[in-house]
Design a protein around this motif. Structure first.
Motif, PDB file in Angstrom:
ATOM      1  N   THR A 152     -43.261  58.833  74.660  1.00 49.65           N
ATOM      2  CA  THR A 152     -42.699  58.526  75.867  1.00 49.65           C
ATOM      3  C   THR A 152     -41.877  59.590  76.451  1.00 49.65           C
ATOM      4  OG1 THR A 152     -41.749  56.723  77.361  1.00 49.65           O
ATOM      5  CG2 THR A 152     -40.464  57.385  75.253  1.00 49.65           C
ATOM      6  N   MET A 153     -41.377  59.204  77.806  1.00 51.50           N
ATOM      7  CA  MET A 153     -40.363  60.271  78.230  1.00 51.50           C
ATOM      8  C   MET A 153     -39.252  59.664  78.919  1.00 51.50           C
ATOM      9  SD  MET A 153     -42.954  62.611  81.177  1.00 51.50           S
ATOM     10  CE  MET A 153     -44.621  62.892  80.439  1.00 51.50           C
ATOM     11  N   VAL A 154     -38.083  60.528  78.554  1.00 54.98           N
ATOM     12  CA  VAL A 154     -36.745  59.976  79.267  1.00 54.98           C
ATOM     13  C   VAL A 154     -36.343  61.146  79.978  1.00 54.98           C
ATOM     14  CG1 VAL A 154     -34.454  59.256  78.769  1.00 54.98           C
ATOM     15  CG2 VAL A 154     -36.253  58.492  77.434  1.00 54.98           C
ATOM     16  N   ALA A 155     -36.020  60.844  81.413  1.00 57.37           N
ATOM     17  CA  ALA A 155     -35.459  61.993  81.979  1.00 57.37           C
ATOM     18  C   ALA A 155     -34.106  61.892  82.668  1.00 57.37           C
ATOM     19  CB  ALA A 155     -36.332  61.991  83.666  1.00 57.37           C
ATOM     20  N   ILE A 156     -33.202  62.950  82.503  1.00 55.92           N
ATOM     21  CA  ILE A 156     -31.997  62.778  82.434  1.00 55.92           C
ATOM     22  C   ILE A 156     -31.445  63.758  83.563  1.00 55.92           C
ATOM     23  CG2 ILE A 156     -29.737  63.197  81.651  1.00 55.92           C
ATOM     24  CD1 ILE A 156     -31.015  62.676  78.761  1.00 55.92           C
ATOM     25  N   VAL A 157     -30.851  63.236  84.631  1.00 55.24           N
ATOM     26  CA  VAL A 157     -30.184  64.190  85.735  1.00 55.24           C
ATOM     27  C   VAL A 157     -28.617  64.017  85.582  1.00 55.24           C
ATOM     28  CG1 VAL A 157     -29.987  64.463  88.351  1.00 55.24           C
ATOM     29  CG2 VAL A 157     -32.206  63.703  87.138  1.00 55.24           C
ATOM     30  N   SER A 158     -28.134  65.201  85.625  1.00 51.78           N
ATOM     31  CA  SER A 158     -26.596  65.362  85.376  1.00 51.78           C
ATOM     32  C   SER A 158     -26.044  65.846  86.735  1.00 51.78           C
ATOM     33  CB  SER A 158     -26.297  66.463  84.299  1.00 51.78           C
ATOM     34  OG  SER A 158     -26.914  65.820  82.977  1.00 51.78           O
ATOM     35  N   VAL A 159     -25.048  65.057  87.260  1.00 53.15           N
ATOM     36  CA  VAL A 159     -24.196  65.308  88.382  1.00 53.15           C
ATOM     37  C   VAL A 159     -22.805  65.514  88.138  1.00 53.15           C
ATOM     38  CG1 VAL A 159     -25.944  64.706  89.968  1.00 53.15           C
ATOM     39  CG2 VAL A 159     -24.042  63.250  89.367  1.00 53.15           C
ATOM     40  N   GLY A 160     -21.841  66.411  88.465  1.00 47.06           N
ATOM     41  CA  GLY A 160     -20.612  66.371  88.259  1.00 47.06           C
ATOM     42  C   GLY A 160     -20.494  67.731  87.157  1.00 47.06           C
ATOM     43  N   ALA A 161     -19.389  67.503  86.563  1.00 52.26           N
ATOM     44  CA  ALA A 161     -18.917  68.774  85.628  1.00 52.26           C
ATOM     45  C   ALA A 161     -19.954  68.647  84.383  1.00 52.26           C
ATOM     46  CB  ALA A 161     -17.743  68.628  84.968  1.00 52.26           C
ATOM     47  N   ALA A 162     -20.182  69.992  83.912  1.00 52.06           N
ATOM     48  CA  ALA A 162     -20.878  70.170  82.653  1.00 52.06           C
ATOM     49  C   ALA A 162     -20.560  69.803  81.623  1.00 52.06           C
ATOM     50  CB  ALA A 162     -21.420  71.771  82.463  1.00 52.06           C
ATOM     51  N   ARG A 163     -21.523  68.903  80.871  1.00 55.31           N
ATOM     52  CA  ARG A 163     -21.009  68.486  79.340  1.00 55.31           C
ATOM     53  C   ARG A 163     -22.643  68.992  78.661  1.00 55.31           C
ATOM     54  NH1 ARG A 163     -17.538  64.329  78.401  1.00 55.31           N
ATOM     55  NH2 ARG A 163     -18.188  64.838  75.966  1.00 55.31           N
ATOM     56  N   THR A 164     -22.124  69.126  77.275  1.00 54.28           N
ATOM     57  CA  THR A 164     -22.898  69.706  76.283  1.00 54.28           C
ATOM     58  C   THR A 164     -23.963  68.583  75.887  1.00 54.28           C
ATOM     59  OG1 THR A 164     -22.053  71.503  75.665  1.00 54.28           O
ATOM     60  CG2 THR A 164     -23.531  70.893  74.451  1.00 54.28           C
ATOM     61  N   LEU A 165     -25.411  68.489  75.990  1.00 57.69           N
ATOM     62  CA  LEU A 165     -26.053  67.712  75.248  1.00 57.69           C
ATOM     63  C   LEU A 165     -26.740  68.462  74.268  1.00 57.69           C
ATOM     64  CD1 LEU A 165     -27.862  64.952  75.499  1.00 57.69           C
ATOM     65  CD2 LEU A 165     -29.479  66.377  76.691  1.00 57.69           C
ATOM     66  N   SER A 166     -26.399  67.664  72.964  1.00 55.53           N
ATOM     67  CA  SER A 166     -26.959  68.297  71.843  1.00 55.53           C
ATOM     68  C   SER A 166     -28.204  67.583  71.237  1.00 55.53           C
ATOM     69  CB  SER A 166     -25.846  68.222  70.712  1.00 55.53           C
ATOM     70  OG  SER A 166     -24.657  68.880  71.014  1.00 55.53           O
ATOM     71  N   LEU A 167     -29.328  68.291  70.591  1.00 57.66           N
ATOM     72  CA  LEU A 167     -30.367  67.777  70.189  1.00 57.66           C
ATOM     73  C   LEU A 167     -30.682  68.295  68.978  1.00 57.66           C
ATOM     74  CD1 LEU A 167     -31.446  68.695  73.294  1.00 57.66           C
ATOM     75  CD2 LEU A 167     -33.037  66.766  72.782  1.00 57.66           C
TER      76      LEU A 167
END
Length: 206
Positions: free
Chosen positions: A137-152
């Motif tokens: 499947t797919m999950v789309a993430i849009v980030s607004v505001g200050a940057a945070r680290t997404l770890s995978l």
């Protein structure tokens, strides 16, 4: 307090193109991610509109034989619910136009998380409640505001990947990613401003 991006001083919110502006990164076991930096112009303005206009809620969940506060604020919009902002509706339509043929269905729901500071987080997990436990499947993430680290990191073990996401960045997790990789936004002691993530998912994927 949100410190705006010096690269995004727009006075209106705009949704950029996708197409060949998207970078696909193959992972392992049939997983992949797409990255599109700065997809939402005026993203800091959108952050403020969502922060002030969404009915955020705090939740408590059982964990290790006790009930604890969820370390972020939440809002979930089910299938057919109106988008919280015209720019979010436009982004939703653009994602469906771009990914619909590959996904074979539309993104149906919108989840939102408000990370107020570095103490707010989400632990390592895959979105494997529902069809994504057994299906690509797919999950789309849009980030607004200050940057945070997404770890995978791969569930089978291996190198952790880190992406600093904020100020309108888009990251899409696809293929087997929810089953074969975990992702997290970990707590940090470094000073950081608030961030909102918007997660677009197909029907039956949580």
């Amino acid at each position: 307090m949100l410190q705006g991006s010096l690269l995004d001083l727009a006075e209106e919110v705009t949704v950029g193109p996708l197409g060949d502006t998207v970078e696909r990164v193959p992972l392992s076991e049939g997983a992949w991610i797409d990255v599109r930096r700065g997809w939402i112009g005026g993203a800091d303005l959108l952050f403020e509109r969502l922060r002030d206009g969404v009915a955020w809620r705090a939740e408590r969940r059982p964990m290790y034989e006790r009930v604890v506060d969820v370390p972020r604020l939440l809002c979930h919009l089910g299938e057919g619910a109106p988008a919280p902002d015209p720019a979010v509706a436009e982004a939703h339509a653009a994602l469906n136009a771009h990914y619909g043929p590959e996904l074979g269905e539309p993104f149906a729901t919108i989840g939102m998380c408000l990370y107020r500071d570095g103490r707010d987080s989400v632990a390592w997990h895959g979105d494997t409640i529902g069809r994504s436990r057994t299906e690509d499947t797919m999950v789309a993430i849009v980030s607004v505001g200050a940057a945070r680290t997404l770890s995978l990191r791969p569930k089978a073990g291996g190198r952790t990947l880190r992406y600093d996401l904020g100020h309108g960045d888009l990251l899409v997790m696809g293929g087997s990613c929810q089953r074969t990789w975990d992702h997290a936004v970990l707590k940090t002691a470094k000073p950081c401003g608030p961030r909102i993530s918007l997660q677009f998912r197909p029907r039956g994927v949580l």
